[in-house]
Enzyme design. Structure first.
Site, PDB file in Angstrom:
ATOM      1  N   ARG A 243     -73.754 -23.588  27.809  1.00 17.35           N
ATOM      2  CA  ARG A 243     -74.001 -22.783  26.554  1.00 17.35           C
ATOM      3  C   ARG A 243     -75.429 -22.213  26.426  1.00 17.35           C
ATOM      4  NH1 ARG A 243     -73.903 -25.275  20.828  1.00 17.35           N
ATOM      5  NH2 ARG A 243     -72.639 -26.951  22.038  1.00 17.35           N
TER       6      ARG A 243
ATOM      7  N   GLU B 111    -121.187 -28.977  42.459  1.00 17.90           N
ATOM      8  CA  GLU B 111    -122.253 -28.468  43.037  1.00 17.90           C
ATOM      9  C   GLU B 111    -123.502 -28.256  42.057  1.00 17.90           C
ATOM     10  OE1 GLU B 111    -124.780 -25.032  43.987  1.00 17.90           O
ATOM     11  OE2 GLU B 111    -123.285 -24.231  42.965  1.00 17.90           O
TER      12      GLU B 111
ATOM     13  N   GLN C 298     -67.045 -25.726  21.729  1.00 15.74           N
ATOM     14  CA  GLN C 298     -68.531 -25.437  22.391  1.00 15.74           C
ATOM     15  C   GLN C 298     -68.718 -26.114  23.599  1.00 15.74           C
ATOM     16  OE1 GLN C 298     -71.084 -24.452  18.453  1.00 15.74           O
ATOM     17  NE2 GLN C 298     -71.086 -26.619  18.952  1.00 15.74           N
TER      18      GLN C 298
ATOM     19  N   ASN D 241    -116.469 -15.728  48.354  1.00 14.36           N
ATOM     20  CA  ASN D 241    -116.670 -15.881  46.893  1.00 14.36           C
ATOM     21  C   ASN D 241    -115.672 -15.008  46.103  1.00 14.36           C
ATOM     22  OD1 ASN D 241    -119.273 -15.435  44.750  1.00 14.36           O
ATOM     23  ND2 ASN D 241    -117.861 -16.807  44.701  1.00 14.36           N
TER      24      ASN D 241
ATOM     25  N   ASN E  21    -123.866 -26.730  38.625  1.00 13.07           N
ATOM     26  CA  ASN E  21    -123.899 -25.142  38.697  1.00 13.07           C
ATOM     27  C   ASN E  21    -122.487 -24.525  38.544  1.00 13.07           C
ATOM     28  OD1 ASN E  21    -124.944 -22.251  39.111  1.00 13.07           O
ATOM     29  ND2 ASN E  21    -123.848 -22.530  41.189  1.00 13.07           N
TER      30      ASN E  21
ATOM     31  N   ASN F 242    -119.197 -12.378  43.886  1.00 12.97           N
ATOM     32  CA  ASN F 242    -120.754 -12.441  43.085  1.00 12.97           C
ATOM     33  C   ASN F 242    -121.555 -12.220  44.179  1.00 12.97           C
ATOM     34  OD1 ASN F 242    -122.264 -12.768  40.747  1.00 12.97           O
ATOM     35  ND2 ASN F 242    -122.617 -14.879  41.658  1.00 12.97           N
TER      36      ASN F 242
ATOM     37  N   LYS G 286     -71.013 -37.590  45.630  1.00 15.91           N
ATOM     38  CA  LYS G 286     -71.744 -38.539  44.724  1.00 15.91           C
ATOM     39  C   LYS G 286     -73.400 -38.805  45.435  1.00 15.91           C
ATOM     40  CE  LYS G 286     -69.788 -42.577  44.189  1.00 15.91           C
ATOM     41  NZ  LYS G 286     -69.916 -42.888  42.300  1.00 15.91           N
TER      42      LYS G 286
ATOM     43  N   TYR H 188    -129.179 -12.391  45.072  1.00 17.40           N
ATOM     44  CA  TYR H 188    -128.520 -13.530  45.133  1.00 17.40           C
ATOM     45  C   TYR H 188    -127.597 -13.778  46.513  1.00 17.40           C
ATOM     46  CZ  TYR H 188    -125.048 -17.359  44.685  1.00 17.40           C
ATOM     47  OH  TYR H 188    -124.365 -18.423  45.122  1.00 17.40           O
TER      48      TYR H 188
END
Length: 518
Positions: A291, A423, A285, A207, A426, A321, A395, A65
């Site tokens: 916190r 493609e 808190q 690839n 594929n 590949n 500000k 391929y």
């Protein structure tokens, strides 16, 4: 200062079949390390075996391929023997259709280094000469001009990597000392002979996942630093707001065992006195953006090891590949070019980083608002007396920080879910990993802008708190940070244009100029 002639030699990052780390790629990207292709005979023999095996298959009329067939959906097309040598040239030629901004020099070096790493694993069927050509371009700092847009992240980063393949062969353009130069001219003047690609080498270069992985390495480096810098800013914001350091108590965090979150809390304890009792009528808190800061920053801190594992596994993979198994004398057809792991890491990272921007945006909103900042002037203006009436402090900076935050949050939509069929069906399921990585870098850029705004803000807030109450002083780490910031930016005592300060601070952030936590 050392002269150019007496600079110490750059650290050499060895490329062979051993494992590389993110920092190796980042240092090459920043030109603080150089790529060194191993000269070990066993390594070079392993690379050569793959190329020789392909040559033998061709002589024996094997079907391979991308070597004796067309590409992608065209794998059913047989290439006549007399045209096989031309096929790699056609691959990078017809993929020369990228658009968008060009990758920066640092990003391009990272791409080249990551592709070199993959091809050096010895499963791509390439020649040693190809690996040496990539190193030669890196050494000469001849950087292919690569458009950033056009990859779907499977079958790898085909279109952007075609620009690397072309430059190795003396085609298209390169960046040399900041100037665009025809690749043929740049190679000739550097004494580098253009490469003539062997069968499979065009496919091997293009690839794979080198672009998304390179960007991911750079993103990781920036995100890890922002984890620490956001923590330091939080400590300064807590001090400026006269907050309660006991929110970061060690026992408190021992009962929720997320290690990254616990680390962030420990950093805050280094920066703040963690007394158990409130004093002077403090609010019991603090609001969540103070916190719960370890819980927000801690998400990224805890995700970083996973991101590192995914990125470094991809960095150290053979991901083209077909895979060439020279030892077993097999050609293995698969889909290692699929960038799903990088896509997921980048989609996750941009979410966690954008949350840092949102956290800091909320902290800034508290700091500039006289209803919530515990006695500091409105908008943190440093002006006093009659002139206070015409001064507006930070500000507008708060408005800009809010805009940058909103844009960062908008970009957190995961790219990886937007797979497209391409493609001729594929490539019918693709990763979008490169888009995810580019998005992540943009989120990092916006978050760094918010961080720059907050550095001005907390520097101003700590200064004002100490002016309001001269009897208190920050802990040593915060004093050192205040000193470092004061060397770059003055307190805002009278309204002034803050853009130059912001741009200087951005430069410092990207240089990782401040040593923060061990």
């Amino acid at each position: 200062m050392q002269s150019a002639e007496h600079k110490p030699p750059l650290r050499a990052v060895r490329f062979d079949q051993s494992r590389l780390c993110i920092e190796d790629i980042v240092e090459i990207a920043k030109a603080s390390a150089r790529a060194n292709l191993s000269a070990a005979p066993e390594f070079r023999a392993a690379i050569t075996r793959g190329a020789d095996f392909l040559d033998r298959l061709l002589r024996e009329d094997g079907t391979i391929y991308g070597v004796t067939t067309g590409y992608g959906d065209s794998c059913t097309v047989t290439v006549p023997a007399e045209l096989i040598a031309e096929l790699p040239h056609h691959l990078y030629t017809y993929h020369g259709c990228g658009l968008g901004e060009y990758f920066t020099p640092a990003q391009t070096r990272a791409v080249m280094a990551v592709r070199l790493a993959s091809l050096s694993k010895g499963f791509s069927g390439v020649s040693v000469a190809l690996l040496e050509q990539i190193v030669a371009l890196l050494d000469a700092d001849l950087l292919p001009l690569i458009p950033s847009e056009g990859s779907v992240g499977a079958s790898g980063d085909l279109t952007p990597l075609s620009y690397l393949a072309a430059a190795l062969c003396g085609e298209r353009e390169v960046l040399r000392a900041g100037q665009q130069v025809p690749a043929a001219q740049a190679l000739r003047e550097a004494g580098i002979t253009p490469l003539r690609l062997r069968p499979k080498e065009g496919l091997a270069i293009m690839n794979g996942t080198a672009v998304m992985t390179a960007l991911a390495c750079l993103a990781y480096d920036r995100a890890a630093y922002l984890t620490q810098l956001t923590t330091r800013i939080t400590a300064m914001a807590s001090f400026a707001l006269d907050g309660n350091a006991h929110h970061f108590d060690e026992t408190l965090f021992s009962v929720k065992p997320h290690p990254g979150m616990q680390t962030v809390a420990s950093w805050l304890r280094q920066d703040l006195p963690c007394e158990q009792l409130e004093r002077n009528g403090k609010r019991l808190q603090d609001r969540y953006s103070i916190r719960c800061a370890p819980h927000v920053i801690g998400v990224l801190a805890d995700a970083l090891p996973f991101f590192r594992q995914s990125i470094e596994n991809e960095l150290n993979s053979a991901n083209d590949n077909p895979i060439i198994d020279a030892e077993g004398e097999r050609v293995l057809h698969g889909g290692h070019f699929y960038g799903g792991h990088i896509a997921f890491a980048m989609d996750g990272m941009k979410n966690a980083v954008a949350n840092l921007a949102d956290l800091l945006d909320r902290q800034m909103a508290l700091l500039v608002d006289s209803r919530y900042n515990h006695g500091l002037p409105a908008n943190l203006s440093g002006a006093e007396g009659p002139r206070a009436a015409i001064n507006h402090g930070l500000k507008a900076l708060q408005i800009s920080a809010s805009a940058w935050t909103a844009e960062a949050l908008k970009l957190t939509m995961p790219a990886s879910v937007f797979s497209r069929s391409t493609e001729c069906h594929n490539q019918d399921k693709v990763s979008m990993g490169t888009i995810a990585a580019r998005d992540c870098l943009r989120v990092l850029e916006l978050t760094e802008q918010v961080v720059a705004a907050l550095l001005i803000t907390v520097r101003q807030g700590v200064w004002l708190r100490c002016r309001l109450n001269p009897s208190i002083a920050p802990e040593a780490p915060l004093q050192q940070m205040m000193q470092a910031l004061s060397e770059d930016i003055a307190a805002v005592e009278e309204d002034r244009r803050l853009e130059p300060d912001l741009r200087l601070l951005l430069e410092r952030i990207r240089q990782q100029a401040w040593s923060l936590y061990a």
